[in-house]
Design a protein around this motif. Structure first.
Motif, short mmCIF file in Angstrom:
data_model
loop_
_atom_site.label_atom_id
_atom_site.label_comp_id
_atom_site.label_asym_id
_atom_site.label_seq_id
_atom_site.Cartn_x
_atom_site.Cartn_y
_atom_site.Cartn_z
N ASP A 68 1.00 4.40 2.28
CA ASP A 68 0.51 4.90 3.56
C ASP A 68 0.75 6.40 3.64
OD1 ASP A 68 -0.03 2.28 4.20
OD2 ASP A 68 1.43 2.13 5.83
N THR A 79 0.84 -1.21 0.00
CA THR A 79 0.00 0.00 0.00
C THR A 79 0.87 1.25 0.00
OG1 THR A 79 0.03 0.14 2.41
CG2 THR A 79 -1.78 -1.10 1.43
N ASP A 134 2.91 -6.50 12.18
CA ASP A 134 3.68 -7.00 11.04
C ASP A 134 5.13 -7.27 11.47
OD1 ASP A 134 1.31 -6.29 9.78
OD2 ASP A 134 2.08 -4.33 9.18
N SER A 153 -3.73 3.86 2.20
CA SER A 153 -4.22 3.95 3.57
C SER A 153 -3.99 5.37 4.06
CB SER A 153 -3.47 2.98 4.49
OG SER A 153 -3.79 1.66 4.15
N GLY A 191 3.45 0.60 2.70
CA GLY A 191 3.01 -0.26 3.80
C GLY A 191 2.30 -1.47 3.24
N GLY A 192 1.37 -1.97 4.02
CA GLY A 192 0.73 -3.25 3.69
C GLY A 192 1.37 -4.30 4.58
N ASN A 193 0.54 -5.18 5.14
CA ASN A 193 1.05 -6.08 6.17
C ASN A 193 2.23 -6.93 5.71
OD1 ASN A 193 -1.18 -4.98 7.28
ND2 ASN A 193 -2.07 -6.89 8.03
N ASN A 246 5.28 -4.87 4.93
CA ASN A 246 5.97 -4.45 6.15
C ASN A 246 6.77 -5.61 6.75
OD1 ASN A 246 4.90 -1.87 6.05
ND2 ASN A 246 3.17 -2.34 7.39
C1 FRU Z 1 -0.13 -1.77 9.01
C2 FRU Z 1 -0.62 -1.75 7.60
C3 FRU Z 1 -0.35 -0.45 6.89
C4 FRU Z 1 -1.36 -0.56 5.78
C5 FRU Z 1 -2.53 -1.24 6.42
C6 FRU Z 1 -3.19 -2.19 5.48
O1 FRU Z 1 -0.30 -3.04 9.57
O2 FRU Z 1 -0.06 -2.80 6.86
O3 FRU Z 1 0.98 -0.29 6.45
O4 FRU Z 1 -1.70 0.63 5.23
O5 FRU Z 1 -2.03 -1.91 7.54
O6 FRU Z 1 -4.30 -2.80 6.05
#
Ligand code: FRU
Length: 424
Positions: free
Chosen positions: A13, A11, A249, A95, A38-40, A43
């Motif tokens: 962020d 993602t 994460d 996000s 980002g994104g789980n 990360n």
């Molecule tokens: C954090 C995260 C962010 C991302 C969101 C996705 O755990 O991974 O980096 O935007 O959650 O659900």
């Protein structure tokens, strides 16, 4: 060092830091703004990269400007994007995150119009190089098929799954993974306020899996599938908490790192403990950078081994829980030497075992790489025979305190050669 494929989401962020969480229909000025990827899974892989694992990402990547930003940043971290599915339409999943500075809480509003990474894209990946596949539970029917396929292709690859929130058809996923990471939000959404009661229920859904449940400031709990026993790993007090974004994460990355560094035993407590400790480091800092350095500082307080673990001429492979994947501690001529367990020839470990590094040659003991039979001088770490003559093993600074051998701070003074320590 392990080879890890993460399947999930990347993602953009956009993080606004505020000094008070906003009331609805109010206006305030942010204290700071940051834009990051980002994104789980993304990360988790970003943290794993810091521990020198080879990481690859399987996600949908868009080609808009934000998508290009995401790809550039992920590639800069050394994560292989080739398993990802690049599409020419849609926006990068985004996000909008409000980070409340006084307590570090993060509130996420997520928007996406791009499709999920699907089975067709997964089928195009060569899974054979990977030691570990880590999935995010997203589009569950496809994720279940991916897990089933991966399981049918390899019985030795570790399959882990993160379940963060409720999704349709989630129950399709439970029977495949070796490890399932649950979030507290998921447990509470299923009306469990007691972590042990949740894990006991989850053990019925996934009796084969090690179950790990993060529980915020309380730490984490894990359940051993063979006995059904639940173990609590307590958190240490962290004050102040500055940023909880990506803490879960990070915990997952810590567990994966520790497991791949320690080898397989039924006891997951050391790995979950390391995950919890790493998450504690994370929430004390903004973002995910340099967590390995922080973990490295913490690891210096844990012994690598004890003097009586080593015979008079001996070499032991040890796995400190820090950025160093594995270290060989050698004793010869009453002196200890330590090297990273990385062959300068091709970057692989000399061996993944605890022993078997030392060979007895007519001119004295030497270290040997089991992969291509390179020999290394014990005192200098120089390759004397094999495919990479003249190259060197990397020294690791150590110190002896009492009967224990520790990683030492990096010091350059010649009289304190950091890789060598006298043993009595
Ligand atoms: C954090 C995260 C962010 C991302 C969101 C996705 O755990 O991974 O980096 O935007 O959650 O659900």
């Amino acid at each position: 060092m392990a080879t890890i494929l993460g399947i999930g989401i990347a993602t953009l962020d956009i993080i606004n830091e505020v000094n008070q969480y906003p009331a609805e229909d109010s206006e305030q000025r942010a204290l700071a703004q940051r834009k990051r990827t980002g994104g789980n899974v993304c990360n988790t892989l970003s943290v794993l990269r810091q521990f020198e694992h080879q990481c690859a990402l399987a996600a949908v990547l868009t080609s808009d400007a934000d998508g290009a930003f995401i790809q550039e940043k992920i590639a800069q971290r050394g994560i292989d994007l080739s398993p990802s599915h690049k599409i020419g339409f849609g926006h990068a999943p985004t996000s909008y995150i409000t980070l409340n500075r006084p307590n570090g809480s993060r509130t996420i509003v997520h928007y996406r119009d791009a499709p999920e990474f699907d089975l067709t894209a997964f089928l195009a990946i060569d899974l054979t190089p990977f030691d570990w596949l880590h999935f995010e539970a997203r589009h569950c029917m496809d994720t279940a098929a991916m897990l089933a396929l991966a399981r049918s292709m390899s019985k030795t690859q570790i399959l882990s799954l993160e379940i963060e929130k409720e999704r349709p058809h989630l129950e399709q996923l439970f029977s495949f993974p070796d490890v399932i990471f649950f979030s507290r939000a998921f447990a509470q959404n299923r009306d469990f306020n007691d972590p042990r009661a949740f894990l006991t229920a989850a053990h019925h859904w996934a009796p084969q899996a090690v179950l790990i449940l993060a529980w915020g400031a309380a730490g984490a709990y894990w359940l051993a599938p063979s006995s059904g026993r639940i173990h609590a790993i307590e958190s240490q007090t962290v004050d102040p908490v500055v940023d909880t974004l990506g803490a879960g994460d990070t915990l997952i990355a810590g567990v994966i790192h520790a497991r791949t560094s320690q080898g397989a035993t039924d006891d997951w407590s050391p790995a979950v403990t390391f995950g919890v400790r790493l998450a504690e480091q994370k929430i004390q800092q903004i973002g995910l950078d340099d967590l390995n350095t922080r973990a490295g500082q913490a690891a210096k307080t844990q012994p690598l081994c004890h003097l009586d673990d080593l015979g008079p001429a001996d070499a032991l492979g040890v796995r400190p829980l820090n950025g160093i994947p594995s270290v060989i501690v050698v004793r010869a001529h009453k002196t200890l030497y330590a090297y990273r367990n990385i062959c300068p020839h091709n970057g692989s470990p000399l061996s993944k075992t605890q022993r078997g590094y030392l060979i007895d040659k007519p001119e004295g003991f030497a270290l040997r790489c089991a992969v291509h039979n390179a020999h290394f001088d014990i005192e200098s770490g120089t390759c004397t025979q094999g495919p990479c003559p003249g190259t060197h093993l990397q020294t690791v600074p150590i110190r002896i305190a009492g009967d224990a051998v520790f990683l030492a701070p990096e010091v350059d003074e010649p009289e304190n050669n950091p890789s060598i320590a006298q043993s009595s």
